[in-house]
Scaffold this motif. Structure first.
Motif, mmCIF file in Angstrom:
data_model
loop_
_atom_site.group_PDB
_atom_site.id
_atom_site.type_symbol
_atom_site.label_atom_id
_atom_site.label_comp_id
_atom_site.label_asym_id
_atom_site.label_seq_id
_atom_site.Cartn_x
_atom_site.Cartn_y
_atom_site.Cartn_z
ATOM 1 N N MET A 179 0.946 -1.112 0.019
ATOM 2 C CA MET A 179 -0.078 -0.088 0.004
ATOM 3 C C MET A 179 0.892 1.175 0.013
ATOM 4 S SD MET A 179 -3.781 0.670 1.489
ATOM 5 C CE MET A 179 -3.742 -0.883 1.909
ATOM 6 N N LYS A 180 0.443 2.140 -0.852
ATOM 7 C CA LYS A 180 1.408 3.579 -0.805
ATOM 8 C C LYS A 180 0.404 4.828 -0.486
ATOM 9 C CE LYS A 180 4.320 1.838 -4.329
ATOM 10 N NZ LYS A 180 5.287 2.023 -5.315
ATOM 11 N N HIS A 181 1.052 5.725 0.041
ATOM 12 C CA HIS A 181 0.472 6.846 0.285
ATOM 13 C C HIS A 181 0.941 7.987 -0.904
ATOM 14 C CE1 HIS A 181 0.862 11.017 2.714
ATOM 15 N NE2 HIS A 181 -0.531 10.576 2.385
ATOM 16 N N CYS A 182 -0.290 8.317 -1.545
ATOM 17 C CA CYS A 182 -0.167 9.256 -2.793
ATOM 18 C C CYS A 182 -0.817 10.535 -2.714
ATOM 19 C CB CYS A 182 -0.630 8.475 -3.797
ATOM 20 S SG CYS A 182 0.426 6.737 -4.214
ATOM 21 N N ARG A 183 -0.731 11.278 -3.801
ATOM 22 C CA ARG A 183 -1.441 12.374 -4.045
ATOM 23 C C ARG A 183 -2.167 12.248 -5.443
ATOM 24 N NH1 ARG A 183 2.090 15.782 -4.018
ATOM 25 N NH2 ARG A 183 2.298 16.151 -6.338
ATOM 26 N N VAL A 184 -3.420 12.497 -5.591
ATOM 27 C CA VAL A 184 -3.921 12.666 -6.772
ATOM 28 C C VAL A 184 -3.555 13.759 -7.619
ATOM 29 C CG1 VAL A 184 -6.194 12.373 -8.015
ATOM 30 C CG2 VAL A 184 -5.956 11.286 -6.175
ATOM 31 N N VAL A 185 -3.002 13.528 -8.603
ATOM 32 C CA VAL A 185 -2.433 14.650 -9.578
ATOM 33 C C VAL A 185 -3.611 15.014 -10.623
ATOM 34 C CG1 VAL A 185 -0.574 15.094 -11.003
ATOM 35 C CG2 VAL A 185 0.020 13.732 -9.277
ATOM 36 N N ALA A 186 -3.970 13.789 -11.447
ATOM 37 C CA ALA A 186 -4.763 14.386 -12.616
ATOM 38 C C ALA A 186 -5.586 13.266 -13.184
ATOM 39 C CB ALA A 186 -3.907 14.938 -13.634
ATOM 40 N N PRO A 187 -6.699 13.673 -13.786
ATOM 41 C CA PRO A 187 -7.578 12.586 -14.076
ATOM 42 C C PRO A 187 -6.848 12.165 -15.427
ATOM 43 C CG PRO A 187 -8.588 14.805 -14.666
ATOM 44 C CD PRO A 187 -7.380 14.913 -13.572
ATOM 45 N N LEU A 188 -7.313 10.827 -15.821
ATOM 46 C CA LEU A 188 -6.641 10.283 -17.041
ATOM 47 C C LEU A 188 -7.883 9.728 -17.886
ATOM 48 C CD1 LEU A 188 -3.576 8.905 -17.965
ATOM 49 C CD2 LEU A 188 -5.211 6.958 -18.000
ATOM 50 N N TRP A 189 -8.239 10.084 -19.100
ATOM 51 C CA TRP A 189 -9.019 9.499 -19.787
ATOM 52 C C TRP A 189 -8.655 8.716 -21.034
ATOM 53 C CZ3 TRP A 189 -9.246 14.401 -18.114
ATOM 54 C CH2 TRP A 189 -10.404 14.897 -17.346
ATOM 55 N N ALA A 190 -9.160 7.533 -21.559
ATOM 56 C CA ALA A 190 -8.564 6.755 -22.562
ATOM 57 C C ALA A 190 -9.818 6.754 -23.447
ATOM 58 C CB ALA A 190 -8.217 5.687 -21.890
ATOM 59 N N ALA A 191 -9.678 6.695 -24.987
ATOM 60 C CA ALA A 191 -10.606 6.784 -26.069
ATOM 61 C C ALA A 191 -10.775 5.212 -25.974
ATOM 62 C CB ALA A 191 -10.028 7.255 -27.304
ATOM 63 N N ALA A 192 -9.851 4.400 -25.875
ATOM 64 C CA ALA A 192 -10.072 2.759 -25.916
ATOM 65 C C ALA A 192 -9.395 2.266 -24.726
ATOM 66 C CB ALA A 192 -9.390 2.311 -27.179
ATOM 67 N N LYS A 193 -10.163 1.360 -24.066
ATOM 68 C CA LYS A 193 -9.501 0.979 -22.828
ATOM 69 C C LYS A 193 -10.210 -0.462 -22.574
ATOM 70 C CE LYS A 193 -12.729 3.420 -19.879
ATOM 71 N NZ LYS A 193 -13.019 4.380 -18.750
ATOM 72 N N HIS A 194 -9.486 -1.339 -21.959
ATOM 73 C CA HIS A 194 -9.988 -2.714 -21.544
ATOM 74 C C HIS A 194 -11.201 -2.660 -20.763
ATOM 75 C CE1 HIS A 194 -10.090 -6.649 -19.855
ATOM 76 N NE2 HIS A 194 -9.117 -7.063 -20.479
ATOM 77 N N PRO A 195 -12.211 -3.508 -21.112
ATOM 78 C CA PRO A 195 -13.506 -3.594 -20.464
ATOM 79 C C PRO A 195 -13.658 -3.517 -18.706
ATOM 80 C CG PRO A 195 -13.467 -5.171 -22.310
ATOM 81 C CD PRO A 195 -12.041 -4.602 -22.059
ATOM 82 N N ALA A 196 -12.327 -4.072 -18.501
ATOM 83 C CA ALA A 196 -12.437 -4.104 -16.801
ATOM 84 C C ALA A 196 -12.124 -2.697 -16.224
ATOM 85 C CB ALA A 196 -11.036 -4.855 -16.371
ATOM 86 N N PHE A 197 -11.980 -1.697 -17.194
ATOM 87 C CA PHE A 197 -12.000 -0.267 -16.564
ATOM 88 C C PHE A 197 -13.279 0.377 -16.656
ATOM 89 C CE2 PHE A 197 -7.573 -1.244 -17.840
ATOM 90 C CZ PHE A 197 -6.962 -0.790 -16.392
ATOM 91 N N ASP A 198 -14.142 -0.176 -17.225
ATOM 92 C CA ASP A 198 -15.552 0.388 -17.254
ATOM 93 C C ASP A 198 -16.198 0.676 -15.842
ATOM 94 O OD1 ASP A 198 -15.376 0.418 -20.014
ATOM 95 O OD2 ASP A 198 -16.579 -1.431 -20.490
ATOM 96 N N GLY A 199 -16.591 2.166 -15.904
ATOM 97 C CA GLY A 199 -17.170 2.473 -14.670
ATOM 98 C C GLY A 199 -16.192 2.762 -13.462
ATOM 99 N N HIS A 200 -14.857 2.779 -13.822
ATOM 100 C CA HIS A 200 -13.773 3.102 -12.806
ATOM 101 C C HIS A 200 -13.183 4.422 -13.343
ATOM 102 C CE1 HIS A 200 -14.551 -0.608 -10.455
ATOM 103 N NE2 HIS A 200 -14.349 -1.154 -11.594
ATOM 104 N N PRO A 201 -13.251 5.557 -12.613
ATOM 105 C CA PRO A 201 -12.284 6.854 -13.032
ATOM 106 C C PRO A 201 -10.800 6.191 -12.717
ATOM 107 C CG PRO A 201 -14.188 7.301 -11.464
ATOM 108 C CD PRO A 201 -14.184 5.650 -11.511
ATOM 109 N N LEU A 202 -10.038 6.729 -13.733
ATOM 110 C CA LEU A 202 -8.692 6.578 -13.746
ATOM 111 C C LEU A 202 -7.826 7.879 -13.120
ATOM 112 C CD1 LEU A 202 -8.214 4.855 -17.148
ATOM 113 C CD2 LEU A 202 -8.148 3.848 -14.811
ATOM 114 N N PHE A 203 -6.881 7.686 -12.351
ATOM 115 C CA PHE A 203 -6.173 9.080 -11.941
ATOM 116 C C PHE A 203 -4.633 8.865 -12.115
ATOM 117 C CE2 PHE A 203 -10.298 9.736 -9.632
ATOM 118 C CZ PHE A 203 -10.427 11.194 -10.009
ATOM 119 N N VAL A 204 -3.695 9.973 -12.445
ATOM 120 C CA VAL A 204 -2.653 9.729 -12.185
ATOM 121 C C VAL A 204 -2.109 10.173 -10.741
ATOM 122 C CG1 VAL A 204 -0.050 10.738 -12.965
ATOM 123 C CG2 VAL A 204 -2.030 10.525 -14.479
ATOM 124 N N VAL A 205 -1.550 9.328 -9.909
ATOM 125 C CA VAL A 205 -1.133 9.358 -8.490
ATOM 126 C C VAL A 205 0.380 9.640 -8.263
ATOM 127 C CG1 VAL A 205 -3.385 8.194 -7.609
ATOM 128 C CG2 VAL A 205 -1.203 6.898 -7.970
#
Length: 90
Positions: A1-27
């Motif tokens: 487990m890591k202690h992080c800061r959320v830096v920015a959102p990340l959007w992808a035009a094409a992604k694996h179906p496992a990511f559906d419904g889960h926002p992506l962030f750069v930490v």
């Protein structure tokens, strides 16, 4: 487990179906004083974190699969699992 800061959102035009419904962030990993420590990486959000939030990120594949409750083979390694209110060091 890591202690992080959320830096920015990340959007992808094409992604694996496992990511559906889960926002992506750069930490950005942090050290015990809250300073940047290491290279930033991408994590899915499971707790509705926002930009600038300090968070706990689970970085172990098996635990990530259990949290997102998907099958045995998913390309998810890092999941934001908590928002940090306060850190106290001795």
């Amino acid at each position: 487990m890591k202690h992080c800061r959320v830096v920015a959102p990340l959007w992808a035009a094409a992604k694996h179906p496992a990511f559906d419904g889960h926002p992506l962030f750069v930490v950005q990993p942090l050290d015990e004083r809250g300073a940047d420590a290491g290279t930033s990486f991408v994590a899915i959000d499971h707790v509705q974190a926002g930009i600038g939030d300090k968070v706990l990120v689970l970085t172990e594949g098996n635990g990530a699969r259990q949290i997102v409750k998907q099958g045995e083979v998913v390309p998810i390694r890092s999941v934001i699992v908590g928002i940090v209110d306060h850190v106290e060091t001795a």
